[in-house]
Design an enzyme around this catalytic site. Structure first.
Site, PDB file in Angstrom:
ATOM      1  N   ASP A 176      -4.079  -3.583   3.660  1.00 49.34           N
ATOM      2  CA  ASP A 176      -5.283  -4.306   3.278  1.00 49.34           C
ATOM      3  C   ASP A 176      -5.116  -4.914   1.884  1.00 49.34           C
ATOM      4  O   ASP A 176      -4.584  -4.284   0.973  1.00 49.34           O
ATOM      5  CB  ASP A 176      -6.470  -3.336   3.280  1.00 49.34           C
ATOM      6  CG  ASP A 176      -7.790  -4.014   2.994  1.00 49.34           C
ATOM      7  OD1 ASP A 176      -8.163  -4.904   3.771  1.00 49.34           O
ATOM      8  OD2 ASP A 176      -8.438  -3.648   1.997  1.00 49.34           O
ATOM      9  N   GLU A 214      13.249   5.583   5.438  1.00 52.35           N
ATOM     10  CA  GLU A 214      13.625   6.995   5.495  1.00 52.35           C
ATOM     11  C   GLU A 214      13.398   7.583   6.886  1.00 52.35           C
ATOM     12  O   GLU A 214      13.979   8.614   7.229  1.00 52.35           O
ATOM     13  CB  GLU A 214      12.786   7.817   4.503  1.00 52.35           C
ATOM     14  CG  GLU A 214      13.022   7.497   3.036  1.00 52.35           C
ATOM     15  CD  GLU A 214      12.011   8.222   2.152  1.00 52.35           C
ATOM     16  OE1 GLU A 214      11.250   9.071   2.681  1.00 52.35           O
ATOM     17  OE2 GLU A 214      11.969   7.939   0.935  1.00 52.35           O
TER      18      GLU A 214
END
Length: 557
Positions: free
Chosen positions: A204, A267
């Site tokens: 956002d 990751e």
């Protein structure tokens, strides 16, 4: 679960505005259990992923975009265990899950902000937010002239004399992204949700976060708006452009944050991804968000804001593909979302060639919804044929129009109050969607519920419900289902390239290899189809073999 990577380059992602999608517990507000119950529908529709608007613990001053705890689910929507079950169930249906993340601000009820209030001026706790003394001899004037996107000043003064920044509602204090604790906290939040199986995040106000360190006054012609759009058009002045060194939108320093976020996503296995709600001044500025070491994709708001005009649409497509392609990123196309007027109601206003993202029209008799719906059907085929990915806002596949006659007593968007009751806000595109039945709540809530939907549904929506449209080959729902099936099956569609073909004025014609063509007639006259071997799909019936005005066709060539 098995997906072909990179899924996000071609994905069709369905936006779930959770409050208005499906209410399982009967309180009139959508919830996580409601989403789980409708996963078979989403699978049958043919979408690749769902983006869920904020589900975090929140006082709901801005319907969830004021987050009090990013690691907890708001009780109105369910529990953390419910969210984990949804992620598992969605994956079993072959659907990925992308929650919202709201990094520009928190709720004023967040523990950090409450600690800042208690600690007082000059404290380390206040350094996580943007606190400043006021201007003038007694500090009674705001620190600068910034304006809230929801109306009114962007500063609120506390009893101790200091002011805090909120680019949205006063209940949404802006974070200080120059503070290392803020950066570390959000990287931890990302890991929290990635470890629970989410496939990415929609960011956002991705163009916000970093503010000019000196907090200067706004430059000339800076354009505040609902979510911070930086570009638009008016017929008198042409394109409206913001100042290139805006003090709080689209600053270059924001990209350092997203490079760190990209490392966090990398990751985890499974090709996790981000999509940015980034309002940028030019396609070049937008492309900066999706460089190879940054975010994966960004919404294409120039396409959303473009009017029903062949020349303008072609220019937007060309500019978008060129700039995003220059950094190796795919385009993403979108027609509607929870912040803008639904596109059948935009396209049904013939006088408007383009829209600011926060434009709303007063009901004045100028809406031709039949025309708007016809154009919306054609626009869907255009969007789904273009290279890259696409976003479908819930109810778009049903052809829902904007609800423009909500009673003032029902309006809940903070814009309504902040604007002094001059701007009705975004509630008209957020009305709960119809699933079945002849009257409200149209299957949105259980049959035995006594609670009304949180926003009232129109009395004439029975014909637009999922139940009413299923199996009707002329319905908007079956058009979307068929288009998404062809899109999955045809090797030319999704990510890739396209080639414009010669066409009459007001007609868009392009091909994609192997063996696909799309024709969209935005003119006032029928046009001939190019040579083809098969008619794959039309947005409406042909007229003596010709493609009528405001219609589109997919062809095998």
């Amino acid at each position: 679960m098995s997906f072909t990577a990179p899924w996000w380059r071609s994905a069709v992602i369905y936006q779930v505005y959770i409050r208005s999608f499906a209410d399982e517990n009967g309180d009139g507000v959508g919830d996580i259990a409601g989403i789980r119950s409708r996963l078979p529908y989403l699978k049958s529709l043919g979408v690749d992923a769902i983006w869920i608007n904020p589900w975090y613990k929140s006082p709901m001053a801005d319907h969830g975009y004021d987050v009090a705890d990013f690691r907890a689910i708001d009780p109105r929507f369910g529990t953390l265990a419910d969210a984990e079950r949804l992620i598992t169930d969605a994956h079993e249906h072959g659907i990925r899950v992308i929650p919202d993340i709201v990094p520009n601000h928190t709720s004023d009820q967040h523990t950090w902000f409450q600690a800042a209030l208690t600690a007082g001026p000059g404290s380390p706790e206040r350094e996580r937010y943007v606190f400043r003394p006021g201007r003038g001899p007694d500090g009674a004037e705001p620190p600068n002239d910034w304006v809230s996107c929801f109306g009114g000043p962007a500063w609120t003064r506390l009893p101790d004399g200091e002011w805090y920044l909120h680019l949205f509602a006063p209940e949404q204090p802006d974070l200080n992204w120059r503070h290392p604790e803020v950066r570390a906290e959000f990287e931890s939040i990302l890991r929290f949700w990635f470890s629970r199986g989410v496939d990415g995040f929609r960011i956002d106000v991705a163009h916000g976060l970093v503010k000019h360190p000196e907090l200067p006054d706004l430059p000339p012609r800076a354009v505040p708006a609902v979510t911070g759009p930086l570009t638009g058009r008016d017929e008198a002045d042409g394109p409206i452009r913001r100042h290139l060194d805006h003090p709080h939108w689209d600053r270059d320093e924001v990209h350092e944050i997203y490079r760190a976020w990209r490392k966090v996503a990398d990751e985890f296995p499974g090709d996790r991804s981000f999509v940015a709600e980034a309002w940028a001044d030019t396609p070049e500025r937008l492309a900066a968000y999706v460089r190879r070491d940054g975010l994966h994709t960004a919404f294409n708001f120039d396409f959303l804001m473009c009017g029903w005009d062949a020349k303008d649409l072609r220019a937007v497509v060309d500019d978008s593909l060129a700039m995003l392609g220059s950094v190796g990123a795919p385009a993403t196309w979108v027609l509607s979302n929870h912040d803008v007027m639904r596109h059948p109601s935009r396209y049904g206003r013939t006088a408007a060639r383009s829209w600011m993202a926060n434009a709303r029209f007063e009901p004045d008799g100028s809406l031709d919804l039949e025309l708007g719906t016809r154009r919306a059907r054609a626009a869907a085929l255009l969007m789904l044929a273009l290279p890259g990915g696409a976003y479908v806002y819930q109810g778009e596949e049903l052809g829902l129009p904007e609800v423009e006659d909500l009673p003032e007593s029902a309006l809940q968007d903070p814009i309504w109050e902040r604007s002094g009751h001059t701007d009705r806000g975004r509630d008209g595109c957020r009305v709960p969607i119809p699933w079945s039945g002849q009257a409200a709540p149209y299957g949105f809530s259980p049959d035995d519920t006594t609670a009304d939907p949180w926003l009232p549904q129109p009395a004439d929506w029975a014909a637009l419900s999922v139940e009413a449209q299923t199996g009707d080959p002329a319905s908007m729902l079956e058009l979307y289902r068929t288009a998404l099936r062809i899109r999955r099956e045809h090797p030319a569609l999704g990510d890739g390239t396209m080639t414009w073909q010669d066409a009459p004025e007001g007609v868009l014609s392009f091909s994609r290899e192997p063996g696909f063509a799309c024709l969209v007639n935005l003119s006032t006259e029928p046009c001939k189809l190019p040579a083809h071997s098969e008619l794959l799909l039309t947005s409406g019936p042909l007229q003596d073999g010709l493609l009528g005005p405001d219609q589109a066709v997919w062809l095998a060539v």
